[in-house]
Write a protein that holds these residues in place. Structure first.
Motif, PDB file in Angstrom:
ATOM      1  N   ASN A  10       0.805  -1.229   0.000  1.00 30.29           N
ATOM      2  CA  ASN A  10       0.000   0.000   0.000  1.00 30.29           C
ATOM      3  C   ASN A  10       0.837   1.278   0.000  1.00 30.29           C
ATOM      4  O   ASN A  10       0.281   2.377  -0.008  1.00 30.29           O
ATOM      5  CB  ASN A  10      -0.960   0.009   1.193  1.00 30.29           C
ATOM      6  N   THR A  11       2.155   1.143  -0.027  1.00 28.34           N
ATOM      7  CA  THR A  11       3.028   2.313  -0.097  1.00 28.34           C
ATOM      8  C   THR A  11       2.873   2.951  -1.482  1.00 28.34           C
ATOM      9  O   THR A  11       2.892   2.248  -2.492  1.00 28.34           O
ATOM     10  CB  THR A  11       4.498   1.909   0.136  1.00 28.34           C
ATOM     11  N   GLU A  12       2.714   4.259  -1.500  1.00 21.81           N
ATOM     12  CA  GLU A  12       2.470   4.954  -2.764  1.00 21.81           C
ATOM     13  C   GLU A  12       3.718   5.671  -3.254  1.00 21.81           C
ATOM     14  O   GLU A  12       4.489   6.222  -2.460  1.00 21.81           O
ATOM     15  CB  GLU A  12       1.355   5.977  -2.582  1.00 21.81           C
ATOM     16  N   GLY A  13       3.926   5.642  -4.551  1.00 20.89           N
ATOM     17  CA  GLY A  13       5.050   6.352  -5.156  1.00 20.89           C
ATOM     18  C   GLY A  13       4.664   6.830  -6.547  1.00 20.89           C
ATOM     19  O   GLY A  13       3.686   6.348  -7.131  1.00 20.89           O
ATOM     20  N   TYR A  14       5.456   7.769  -7.053  1.00 22.18           N
ATOM     21  CA  TYR A  14       5.174   8.317  -8.382  1.00 22.18           C
ATOM     22  C   TYR A  14       5.894   7.484  -9.441  1.00 22.18           C
ATOM     23  O   TYR A  14       7.087   7.219  -9.330  1.00 22.18           O
ATOM     24  CB  TYR A  14       5.638   9.772  -8.463  1.00 22.18           C
ATOM     25  N   CYS A  15       5.177   7.079 -10.464  1.00 26.10           N
ATOM     26  CA  CYS A  15       5.755   6.309 -11.566  1.00 26.10           C
ATOM     27  C   CYS A  15       6.074   7.253 -12.719  1.00 26.10           C
ATOM     28  O   CYS A  15       5.170   7.823 -13.326  1.00 26.10           O
ATOM     29  CB  CYS A  15       4.777   5.226 -12.018  1.00 26.10           C
ATOM     30  N   ARG A  16       7.381   7.377 -13.023  1.00 27.64           N
ATOM     31  CA  ARG A  16       7.796   8.247 -14.141  1.00 27.64           C
ATOM     32  C   ARG A  16       7.423   7.633 -15.490  1.00 27.64           C
ATOM     33  O   ARG A  16       7.258   8.316 -16.477  1.00 27.64           O
ATOM     34  CB  ARG A  16       9.309   8.485 -14.085  1.00 27.64           C
ATOM     35  N   LYS A  17       7.282   6.346 -15.493  1.00 24.81           N
ATOM     36  CA  LYS A  17       6.929   5.644 -16.734  1.00 24.81           C
ATOM     37  C   LYS A  17       5.465   5.906 -17.109  1.00 24.81           C
ATOM     38  O   LYS A  17       5.141   6.161 -18.262  1.00 24.81           O
ATOM     39  CB  LYS A  17       7.143   4.150 -16.494  1.00 24.81           C
ATOM     40  N   LEU A  18       4.584   5.819 -16.122  1.00 26.52           N
ATOM     41  CA  LEU A  18       3.150   5.954 -16.375  1.00 26.52           C
ATOM     42  C   LEU A  18       2.637   7.366 -16.122  1.00 26.52           C
ATOM     43  O   LEU A  18       1.538   7.715 -16.547  1.00 26.52           O
ATOM     44  CB  LEU A  18       2.371   4.954 -15.509  1.00 26.52           C
ATOM     45  N   GLY A  19       3.409   8.165 -15.364  1.00 24.29           N
ATOM     46  CA  GLY A  19       3.034   9.558 -15.128  1.00 24.29           C
ATOM     47  C   GLY A  19       1.971   9.776 -14.077  1.00 24.29           C
ATOM     48  O   GLY A  19       1.250  10.768 -14.138  1.00 24.29           O
ATOM     49  N   HIS A  20       1.882   8.880 -13.123  1.00 25.24           N
ATOM     50  CA  HIS A  20       0.948   9.086 -12.015  1.00 25.24           C
ATOM     51  C   HIS A  20       1.387   8.260 -10.796  1.00 25.24           C
ATOM     52  O   HIS A  20       2.288   7.423 -10.899  1.00 25.24           O
ATOM     53  CB  HIS A  20      -0.495   8.737 -12.421  1.00 25.24           C
ATOM     54  N   PHE A  21       0.742   8.517  -9.666  1.00 31.59           N
ATOM     55  CA  PHE A  21       1.057   7.776  -8.451  1.00 31.59           C
ATOM     56  C   PHE A  21       0.415   6.395  -8.516  1.00 31.59           C
ATOM     57  O   PHE A  21      -0.660   6.226  -9.109  1.00 31.59           O
ATOM     58  CB  PHE A  21       0.542   8.529  -7.213  1.00 31.59           C
ATOM     59  N   LEU A  22       1.095   5.447  -7.919  1.00 28.99           N
ATOM     60  CA  LEU A  22       0.549   4.091  -7.820  1.00 28.99           C
ATOM     61  C   LEU A  22       1.091   3.418  -6.568  1.00 28.99           C
ATOM     62  O   LEU A  22       2.003   3.925  -5.926  1.00 28.99           O
ATOM     63  CB  LEU A  22       0.844   3.280  -9.091  1.00 28.99           C
ATOM     64  N   SER A  23       0.512   2.293  -6.235  1.00 27.08           N
ATOM     65  CA  SER A  23       0.964   1.586  -5.038  1.00 27.08           C
ATOM     66  C   SER A  23       2.019   0.544  -5.404  1.00 27.08           C
ATOM     67  O   SER A  23       2.074   0.067  -6.553  1.00 27.08           O
ATOM     68  CB  SER A  23      -0.214   0.913  -4.335  1.00 27.08           C
TER      69      SER A  23
ATOM     70  N   LEU B  65      14.208  -0.950  -8.279  1.00 27.06           N
ATOM     71  CA  LEU B  65      15.261  -0.457  -7.374  1.00 27.06           C
ATOM     72  C   LEU B  65      15.378   1.062  -7.463  1.00 27.06           C
ATOM     73  O   LEU B  65      15.513   1.744  -6.446  1.00 27.06           O
ATOM     74  CB  LEU B  65      16.612  -1.103  -7.704  1.00 27.06           C
ATOM     75  N   ASP B  66      15.301   1.595  -8.673  1.00 25.67           N
ATOM     76  CA  ASP B  66      15.406   3.051  -8.875  1.00 25.67           C
ATOM     77  C   ASP B  66      14.221   3.792  -8.262  1.00 25.67           C
ATOM     78  O   ASP B  66      14.372   4.882  -7.734  1.00 25.67           O
ATOM     79  CB  ASP B  66      15.446   3.395 -10.368  1.00 25.67           C
ATOM     80  N   CYS B  67      13.054   3.224  -8.374  1.00 23.09           N
ATOM     81  CA  CYS B  67      11.847   3.936  -7.962  1.00 23.09           C
ATOM     82  C   CYS B  67      11.552   3.869  -6.470  1.00 23.09           C
ATOM     83  O   CYS B  67      10.882   4.753  -5.945  1.00 23.09           O
ATOM     84  CB  CYS B  67      10.643   3.387  -8.717  1.00 23.09           C
ATOM     85  N   TRP B  68      12.017   2.824  -5.798  1.00 22.50           N
ATOM     86  CA  TRP B  68      11.554   2.618  -4.425  1.00 22.50           C
ATOM     87  C   TRP B  68      12.621   2.736  -3.350  1.00 22.50           C
ATOM     88  O   TRP B  68      12.324   2.597  -2.170  1.00 22.50           O
ATOM     89  CB  TRP B  68      10.846   1.253  -4.328  1.00 22.50           C
TER      90      TRP B  68
END
Ligand code: SF4
Length: 90
Positions: A7-20, A37-40
């Motif tokens: 349930n931790t949320e982060g921004y996805c540069r690939k998709l352009g929005h926040f996701l869990s 590894l890069d994103c989290w």
């Protein structure tokens, strides 16, 4: 527990929005995204998470470089040739 950070949320540069994290953990045929590894790394110890939850064989699948596009195009052309039963498509 593999679902610990789902349930931790982060921004996805690939998709352009926040996701869990649940999405990132399962997006690659139920294995993590290759960018995990890069994103989290700023959210939790992702390297340890990968080490604890996936085998060496799975590591190589997760982080395997994508197939080069030229090779993919070549395969598409070969498949088209086979479907049409022709050898002279250039
Ligand atoms: S790990 Fe992949 S899907 Fe998840 S945020 Fe990063 S790029 Fe997007």
């Amino acid at each position: 527990m593999i679902e610990k950070h789902d349930n931790t949320e982060g921004y996805c540069r690939k998709l352009g929005h926040f996701l869990s994290f649940n999405y990132c953990r399962t997006v690659n045929n139920n294995l993590p995204c290759s960018k995990v590894l890069d994103c989290w790394f700023q959210h939790f110890p992702i390297q340890q998470f990968i080490k604890d939850n996936y085998s060496e064989k799975e590591h190589s699948i997760i982080f395997e470089p994508p197939e080069p596009k030229l090779q993919s195009l070549s395969e598409i052309l070969q498949n088209a040739q086979q479907r049409l039963g022709k050898d002279d498509i250039k």
